[in-house]
Write an enzyme that holds these catalytic residues in place. Structure first.
Site, PDB file in Angstrom:
ATOM      1  N   ASP A 116       1.408   3.582   3.143  1.00  0.00           N
ATOM      2  CA  ASP A 116       0.286   4.494   2.633  1.00  0.00           C
ATOM      3  C   ASP A 116       1.085   5.697   2.114  1.00  0.00           C
ATOM      4  OD1 ASP A 116      -1.876   5.541   2.001  1.00  0.00           O
ATOM      5  OD2 ASP A 116      -2.674   6.190   3.823  1.00  0.00           O
ATOM      6  N   ILE A 138      -5.989  13.580   7.933  1.00  0.00           N
ATOM      7  CA  ILE A 138      -4.460  13.008   7.346  1.00  0.00           C
ATOM      8  C   ILE A 138      -5.066  12.233   5.902  1.00  0.00           C
ATOM      9  CG2 ILE A 138      -3.040  11.263   7.820  1.00  0.00           C
ATOM     10  CD1 ILE A 138      -3.700  11.483  10.891  1.00  0.00           C
ATOM     11  N   ALA A 139      -3.728  12.749   4.990  1.00  0.00           N
ATOM     12  CA  ALA A 139      -3.738  12.398   3.721  1.00  0.00           C
ATOM     13  C   ALA A 139      -2.823  11.479   3.285  1.00  0.00           C
ATOM     14  CB  ALA A 139      -3.771  13.869   2.752  1.00  0.00           C
ATOM     15  N   GLY A 140      -2.599  10.086   3.728  1.00  0.00           N
ATOM     16  CA  GLY A 140      -1.656   9.370   3.512  1.00  0.00           C
ATOM     17  C   GLY A 140      -0.560   9.713   4.562  1.00  0.00           C
ATOM     18  N   HIS A 160       0.823  -1.118   0.036  1.00  0.00           N
ATOM     19  CA  HIS A 160      -0.061   0.082  -0.149  1.00  0.00           C
ATOM     20  C   HIS A 160       1.075   1.133  -0.091  1.00  0.00           C
ATOM     21  CE1 HIS A 160      -3.764   2.228   1.917  1.00  0.00           C
ATOM     22  NE2 HIS A 160      -3.089   2.840   0.941  1.00  0.00           N
ATOM     23  N   HIS A 192      -5.330   0.032   6.526  1.00  0.00           N
ATOM     24  CA  HIS A 192      -4.929   0.627   7.606  1.00  0.00           C
ATOM     25  C   HIS A 192      -6.032   0.656   8.770  1.00  0.00           C
ATOM     26  CE1 HIS A 192      -7.205   3.629   5.488  1.00  0.00           C
ATOM     27  NE2 HIS A 192      -6.261   4.219   4.738  1.00  0.00           N
ATOM     28  N   HIS A 219     -12.032   2.446   4.772  1.00  0.00           N
ATOM     29  CA  HIS A 219     -12.649   3.693   4.261  1.00  0.00           C
ATOM     30  C   HIS A 219     -14.329   3.479   4.418  1.00  0.00           C
ATOM     31  CE1 HIS A 219      -9.825   6.828   3.484  1.00  0.00           C
ATOM     32  NE2 HIS A 219      -8.909   5.557   3.110  1.00  0.00           N
ATOM     33  N   GLU A 246      -7.217   2.068  -4.259  1.00  0.00           N
ATOM     34  CA  GLU A 246      -8.054   2.612  -2.960  1.00  0.00           C
ATOM     35  C   GLU A 246      -9.065   3.532  -3.379  1.00  0.00           C
ATOM     36  OE1 GLU A 246      -6.725   4.038   1.521  1.00  0.00           O
ATOM     37  OE2 GLU A 246      -5.339   4.467  -0.182  1.00  0.00           O
TER      38      GLU A 246
END
Length: 377
Positions: free
Chosen positions: A263, A301-303, A52, A205, A184, A118
């Site tokens: 990620d 949070i973005a990755g 990932h 995650h 998600h 994803e």
């Protein structure tokens, strides 16, 4: 330069740790791992398997520039990731088809080992850093288009199982050889358990972008932690998970069901600044990536800007994990759950993908296919 014989203090094998080991390599494969060497202080563990990761060095995987993708791959290899799945984010189906075309070519050439979608079949309530306007239900046409575009290179897709038509879609992806990952999602514990019955076998995650644990409303986390059919991804960067939570999850699931992932997004290896993640702007400050919001407040949070090198050291130093257990989570377990039978173990016949770490879990050397990527100092 090719490696013929590698002498190490300890080699982590499926049968256990071999001290004073000699690893013999021929034509890019491991021939034997035996005691009898005098190999200094380093541990040999299987090359890391990152299933990932979205990119690095300013490049998002799926970029139409093939050379740009190769730069991101090269960066991650130098961080110990000898096996890489390129992850996309939610985009229109047409754009995902184009990205799959680029990445499929890299898989066919052996530069990548698989593709992970994803999205776009994610829950609006738990969208994280995905574009709300582009989320959709897994209708039959979209599912078939993605399977066709990815072909055998498409190895995994993250989905929210509570969406309309999800049961059919999960079973169809599974039938096509694509591992379905729960993620998600705003699903409760019962829907989560159903998704596993339908075929979902990975957790994207764990803890992030899903309902938290509550003693009267358990949510998905307890279900996923205790089901032996499921691998749970952990982003061990100290941002997505605190060390005590990582340690708890590892204790609950065991190293044979935990997969370390990064990620990592395009800012990885690049530094702080503003970047794009799919169609959305992201600010990276002190290594933490967050969506840019209209009012200037910190967004989701973005990755991450994590590398497998740092994830391995984190679980050893911060979560109290032994090096053999860290090796299982960084390589053996993800390889097993994704059916990668040429990597993930230091055993005769497998590809000579090897990471060398010290007693603190700090990466010192990388070998891929029997060739040095990073030589120890």
């Amino acid at each position: 330069m090719s490696v013929a014989k590698l002498q190490v203090a300890h080699a982590v094998t499926p049968e256990g740790v071999i001290d004073d080991a000699v690893i013999t390599i021929e034509e890019g494969r491991i021939v034997s791992v035996e005691a009898g060497g005098s190999g200094g202080t380093l541990w040999a563990v299987p090359g890391f398997v990152d299933s990932h990761t979205h990119g690095a060095v300013g490049v998002a995987f799926g970029d139409p520039d093939v050379e740009a993708n190769l730069r991101a791959i090269d960066f991650h290899r130098h961080q110990g990731s000898t096996t890489i799945f390129a992850s996309t984010v939610t985009e229109p189906i047409e754009k995902l088809e184009r990205q799959l075309g680029v990445l499929r070519g890299l898989v066919e050439k052996g530069d990548l080992d698989g593709i992970h979608l994803e999205g776009p079949f994610l829950a609006p309530e738990k969208k994280g850093a995905h574009d709300l306007a582009l989320l959709r239900h897994p209708d039959d046409e979209s599912v078939e288009r993605l399977i066709a575009a990815g072909g055998p290179a498409l190895k995994m897709i993250t989905m929210a199982p509570e969406l309309e038509n999800s049961e059919k879609a999960i079973k169809r992806f599974t039938e096509a050889g694509v591992a379905v990952a729960f993620g998600h999602s705003d699903a409760d514990d019962k829907t989560t358990a159903q998704a596993v019955e339908w075929g979902a076998k990975i957790t994207t995650h764990l803890f992030n972008a899903m309902r938290p644990v509550h003693h009267r409303e358990p949510g998905p986390v307890p279900v996923l932690l205790v089901d032996d059919r499921v691998m749970v991804e952990l982003i061990c960067d100290g941002i997505h998970l605190q060390p005590v939570i990582a340690a708890m999850a590892i204790e609950a699931a065991g190293p044979d069901r935990v997969g370390l992932v990064t990620d990592a997004m395009s800012a990885t290896g690049k530094g702080d600044g503003r970047y794009l993640l799919g169609e959305l702007e992201v600010d990276v400050l002190d290594g933490t990536a967050r969506l840019v919001t209209a009012d200037g407040t910190p967004g989701a949070i973005a990755g991450s800007t994590l590398t497998m090198k740092n994830a391995f050291a984190f679980v050893v130093q911060e979560a109290g994990v032994s090096i053999p257990d860290a090796a299982r989570m960084a390589a053996t377990t993800p390889a097993a759950f994704h059916g990668l039978d040429q990597v993930g173990q230091l055993t005769p016949g497998r590809l000579a993908d090897i990471c060398l770490v010290d007693d603190e879990g700090v990466l010192q050397g990388v070998i891929r296919r029997g060739e040095w990527i990073v030589e120890p100092a």
